[in-house]
Design an enzyme around this catalytic site. Structure first.
Site, PDB file in Angstrom:
ATOM      1  N   GLY A  13       4.650 -12.619  68.207  1.00  0.00           N
ATOM      2  CA  GLY A  13       4.663 -13.977  67.657  1.00  0.00           C
ATOM      3  C   GLY A  13       6.007 -14.298  67.019  1.00  0.00           C
ATOM      4  O   GLY A  13       6.960 -13.511  67.098  1.00  0.00           O
ATOM      5  N   ASP A  59      -6.153  -7.035  72.187  1.00  0.00           N
ATOM      6  CA  ASP A  59      -6.808  -7.924  71.226  1.00  0.00           C
ATOM      7  C   ASP A  59      -7.323  -7.027  70.111  1.00  0.00           C
ATOM      8  O   ASP A  59      -8.225  -6.212  70.326  1.00  0.00           O
ATOM      9  CB  ASP A  59      -7.953  -8.667  71.927  1.00  0.00           C
ATOM     10  CG  ASP A  59      -8.718  -9.583  70.971  1.00  0.00           C
ATOM     11  OD1 ASP A  59      -8.569  -9.423  69.732  1.00  0.00           O
ATOM     12  OD2 ASP A  59      -9.472 -10.439  71.458  1.00  0.00           O
ATOM     13  N   LYS A  94     -12.109 -14.190  63.600  1.00  0.00           N
ATOM     14  CA  LYS A  94     -12.305 -12.799  64.014  1.00  0.00           C
ATOM     15  C   LYS A  94     -11.075 -11.937  63.737  1.00  0.00           C
ATOM     16  O   LYS A  94     -11.191 -10.803  63.277  1.00  0.00           O
ATOM     17  CB  LYS A  94     -12.653 -12.741  65.513  1.00  0.00           C
ATOM     18  CG  LYS A  94     -14.111 -13.067  65.780  1.00  0.00           C
ATOM     19  CD  LYS A  94     -14.413 -13.214  67.252  1.00  0.00           C
ATOM     20  CE  LYS A  94     -14.378 -11.907  67.989  1.00  0.00           C
ATOM     21  NZ  LYS A  94     -14.690 -12.072  69.420  1.00  0.00           N
ATOM     22  N   TYR A 148      -9.026 -20.714  58.890  1.00  0.00           N
ATOM     23  CA  TYR A 148      -7.800 -19.943  58.630  1.00  0.00           C
ATOM     24  C   TYR A 148      -7.781 -19.440  57.190  1.00  0.00           C
ATOM     25  O   TYR A 148      -7.624 -18.242  56.930  1.00  0.00           O
ATOM     26  CB  TYR A 148      -6.591 -20.831  58.912  1.00  0.00           C
ATOM     27  CG  TYR A 148      -5.241 -20.170  58.712  1.00  0.00           C
ATOM     28  CD1 TYR A 148      -4.814 -19.147  59.559  1.00  0.00           C
ATOM     29  CD2 TYR A 148      -4.386 -20.582  57.694  1.00  0.00           C
ATOM     30  CE1 TYR A 148      -3.566 -18.560  59.387  1.00  0.00           C
ATOM     31  CE2 TYR A 148      -3.135 -19.999  57.521  1.00  0.00           C
ATOM     32  CZ  TYR A 148      -2.725 -18.986  58.377  1.00  0.00           C
ATOM     33  OH  TYR A 148      -1.501 -18.403  58.200  1.00  0.00           O
ATOM     34  N   ARG A 189       3.718 -27.523  63.617  1.00  0.00           N
ATOM     35  CA  ARG A 189       4.226 -27.425  62.252  1.00  0.00           C
ATOM     36  C   ARG A 189       5.359 -28.434  62.076  1.00  0.00           C
ATOM     37  O   ARG A 189       6.030 -28.810  63.043  1.00  0.00           O
ATOM     38  CB  ARG A 189       4.677 -25.990  61.960  1.00  0.00           C
ATOM     39  CG  ARG A 189       3.483 -25.039  61.969  1.00  0.00           C
ATOM     40  CD  ARG A 189       3.822 -23.635  61.529  1.00  0.00           C
ATOM     41  NE  ARG A 189       3.920 -22.710  62.641  1.00  0.00           N
ATOM     42  CZ  ARG A 189       3.794 -21.395  62.533  1.00  0.00           C
ATOM     43  NH1 ARG A 189       3.570 -20.842  61.372  1.00  0.00           N
ATOM     44  NH2 ARG A 189       3.902 -20.615  63.586  1.00  0.00           N
TER      45      ARG A 189
HETATM   46  P1  NAD Z   1       2.397 -16.751  65.656  1.00  0.00           P
HETATM   47  O1  NAD Z   1       1.236 -17.500  66.202  1.00  0.00           O
HETATM   48  O2  NAD Z   1       3.734 -17.032  66.204  1.00  0.00           O
HETATM   49  O3  NAD Z   1       2.139 -15.184  65.758  1.00  0.00           O
HETATM   50  C1  NAD Z   1       0.862 -14.610  65.690  1.00  0.00           C
HETATM   51  C2  NAD Z   1       0.772 -13.553  66.770  1.00  0.00           C
HETATM   52  O4  NAD Z   1      -0.514 -12.910  66.676  1.00  0.00           O
HETATM   53  C3  NAD Z   1       0.871 -14.133  68.179  1.00  0.00           C
HETATM   54  O5  NAD Z   1       1.798 -13.389  68.937  1.00  0.00           O
HETATM   55  C4  NAD Z   1      -0.545 -13.983  68.733  1.00  0.00           C
HETATM   56  O6  NAD Z   1      -0.560 -13.876  70.136  1.00  0.00           O
HETATM   57  C5  NAD Z   1      -1.014 -12.746  67.996  1.00  0.00           C
HETATM   58  N1  NAD Z   1      -2.470 -12.612  67.896  1.00  0.00           N
HETATM   59  C6  NAD Z   1      -3.361 -13.525  67.447  1.00  0.00           C
HETATM   60  N2  NAD Z   1      -4.606 -13.038  67.516  1.00  0.00           N
HETATM   61  C7  NAD Z   1      -4.499 -11.776  68.008  1.00  0.00           C
HETATM   62  C8  NAD Z   1      -5.440 -10.750  68.310  1.00  0.00           C
HETATM   63  N3  NAD Z   1      -6.759 -10.922  68.144  1.00  0.00           N
HETATM   64  N4  NAD Z   1      -4.990  -9.564  68.783  1.00  0.00           N
HETATM   65  C9  NAD Z   1      -3.661  -9.365  68.974  1.00  0.00           C
HETATM   66  N5  NAD Z   1      -2.725 -10.304  68.719  1.00  0.00           N
HETATM   67  C10 NAD Z   1      -3.148 -11.497  68.243  1.00  0.00           C
HETATM   68  O7  NAD Z   1       2.382 -16.997  64.071  1.00  0.00           O
HETATM   69  P2  NAD Z   1       3.466 -16.600  62.973  1.00  0.00           P
HETATM   70  O8  NAD Z   1       3.975 -17.839  62.376  1.00  0.00           O
HETATM   71  O9  NAD Z   1       4.417 -15.617  63.506  1.00  0.00           O
HETATM   72  O10 NAD Z   1       2.535 -15.899  61.878  1.00  0.00           O
HETATM   73  C11 NAD Z   1       2.431 -14.468  61.809  1.00  0.00           C
HETATM   74  C12 NAD Z   1       1.538 -14.088  60.640  1.00  0.00           C
HETATM   75  O11 NAD Z   1       2.107 -14.570  59.417  1.00  0.00           O
HETATM   76  C13 NAD Z   1       0.136 -14.692  60.734  1.00  0.00           C
HETATM   77  O12 NAD Z   1      -0.801 -13.723  60.276  1.00  0.00           O
HETATM   78  C14 NAD Z   1       0.198 -15.868  59.800  1.00  0.00           C
HETATM   79  O13 NAD Z   1      -1.063 -16.159  59.254  1.00  0.00           O
HETATM   80  C15 NAD Z   1       1.169 -15.368  58.736  1.00  0.00           C
HETATM   81  N6  NAD Z   1       1.858 -16.504  58.084  1.00  0.00           N
HETATM   82  C16 NAD Z   1       2.839 -17.187  58.716  1.00  0.00           C
HETATM   83  C17 NAD Z   1       3.458 -18.249  58.072  1.00  0.00           C
HETATM   84  C18 NAD Z   1       4.579 -19.032  58.708  1.00  0.00           C
HETATM   85  O14 NAD Z   1       5.118 -19.948  58.066  1.00  0.00           O
HETATM   86  N7  NAD Z   1       5.001 -18.726  59.912  1.00  0.00           N
HETATM   87  C19 NAD Z   1       3.057 -18.628  56.779  1.00  0.00           C
HETATM   88  C20 NAD Z   1       2.025 -17.911  56.189  1.00  0.00           C
HETATM   89  C21 NAD Z   1       1.434 -16.827  56.828  1.00  0.00           C
END
Ligand code: NAD
Length: 336
Positions: A13, A59, A94, A148, A189
């Site tokens: 991600g 997953d 989940k 969330y 976003r």
């Molecule tokens: P993103 O969607 O780019 O990355 C999340 C990644 O998790 C993706 O690659 C997705 O494919 C993977 N994923 C989701 N469900 C999955 C599963 N069941 N099994 C395996 N992989 C799975 O989001 P991000 O912005 O990079 O956020 C990363 C983390 O940081 C998240 O947990 C998010 O809640 C937290 N977060 C991000 C922000 C932000 O501003 N970007 C702020 C607060 C918290």
């Protein structure tokens, strides 16, 4: 000497890919587990040549198996933008619950340090401003964002339970809005949306009257904070974010200015339960980790705009988060 080894869930991600890169720089071997529901292998393509990096399609709500030693488990997996988690409500619940349990189970088996990527959304629409870690939050569990917010709050509670009842060495990062290269242009976003609109010369769509505030942190600063937290002994939660608060309207104006766009601003309906204010109190991170953001928001936005300009900002470039789009196989081996 044995290499330190980290497992990063959600490593393909936006944040996860920067984190994998940084952990490799720190000398770790990295096993990246991702189901690509909102991420993409393209985010970590540049890491695949490094023999210390493994990308595995998994997953984490099914099960997690990684053989060999593991020193750190960083649980980043979760849809994170409102568009994503509204489209994937059950997957979001989940991965925050079952996925966190599985990731903690792995950390327990391997006696590894565990870091949960939690969120400022744990504070909901806050009644205390700025938000210190001691604030319990104001979350609507049955509103659309509840899938969330409550999944993350469950994840935090589970992490503390594993720490107290199972002696796992855990920590919790409460991440505030972060931006930078590799955000999806269409993830809904504010920053990628505004940049895309400004670059295309379309009106910027500001929600409500734009007076709601956000405090946005450049990704390099955020990753530095996570790595310091990982290497500390803090249990957390610890706020990691930038204190430079601005209104969403000012953010839109700044992006128009930095892109040199002639776009107008239009006002659209504000989503339900959209937080009115958002600013971290980072006293704990400052004092205990010696961390605070270094990158000026304007500089961070310039770097992000540059990266976005290199993308083809057409509707065809849109990645729709759907299970059916998960590729069949990605290079790398499972940890077995
Ligand atoms: P993103 O969607 O780019 O990355 C999340 C990644 O998790 C993706 O690659 C997705 O494919 C993977 N994923 C989701 N469900 C999955 C599963 N069941 N099994 C395996 N992989 C799975 O989001 P991000 O912005 O990079 O956020 C990363 C983390 O940081 C998240 O947990 C998010 O809640 C937290 N977060 C991000 C922000 C932000 O501003 N970007 C702020 C607060 C918290």
């Amino acid at each position: 000497m044995r290499l330190r080894r980290a497992v990063v869930t959600g490593g393909a991600g936006f944040l996860g890919s920067h984190l994998c890169h940084r952990l490799l720089q720190e000398g770790y071997e990295v096993v990246c587990l991702d189901d690509f529901c909102t991420g993409t292998s393209a985010n970590v393509e540049h890491l695949l040549e490094d023999r210390r990096f493994r990308l595995v399609r998994a997953d984490v709500t099914d099960y997690i198996h990684v053989s060999g030693h593991v020193d750190a488990v960083l649980h980043m997996a979760s849809p994170a933008s409102p568009i994503d988690y509204l489209q994937l409500p059950l997957q979001t619940l989940k991965v925050g619950s079952i996925g966190t349990l599985h990731s903690l189970g792995l950390a327990r088996d391997k006696q590894a340090r565990f870091l949960l990527a939690s969120t400022s959304e744990s504070y909901g629409d806050p009644l205390v401003h700025p938000q210190p870690e001691t604030y319990w939050g104001n979350v609507n569990p049955v509103g659309p964002r509840g899938v969330y917010d409550e999944a993350k709050r469950f994840g935090e509670a589970t992490t503390m339970a594993y720490r107290n009842a199972r002696e796992v060495n855990t920590t919790i990062a409460r991440i505030f809005n972060t931006f930078g290269p590799r955000m999806r242009p269409n993830d809904g976003r504010a920053i990628p949306t505004f940049i895309g609109q400004a670059v295309r010369g379309e009106p910027l769509t500001v929600a409500g009257d734009g007076s709601q505030t956000r405090s946005v942190c450049y990704v390099d600063d955020l990753i530095e904070g996570l790595v310091r937290l990982l290497h500390s002994e803090l249990a957390g939660p610890v706020n990691i974010g930038n204190c430079g608060e601005m209104s969403v309207l000012d953010l839109a104006r700044l992006i128009i200015d930095l892109t040199g766009s002639s776009s107008d601003i239009v006002f659209v309906d504000r989503p339900q339960d959209d937080p009115t204010v958002r600013r971290p109190d980072i006293t704990l991170a400052r004092t205990a980790l010696g961390w605070e953001p270094q990158v000026d928001v304007r500089d961070g936005l310039r770097r992000t705009i540059e990266w976005f300009r290199e993308l083809t900002l057409t509707p065809e470039s849109v990645v729709v988060p759907q299970q059916s789009q998960v590729p069949l196989l990605v290079s790398g081996v499972t940890g077995s």
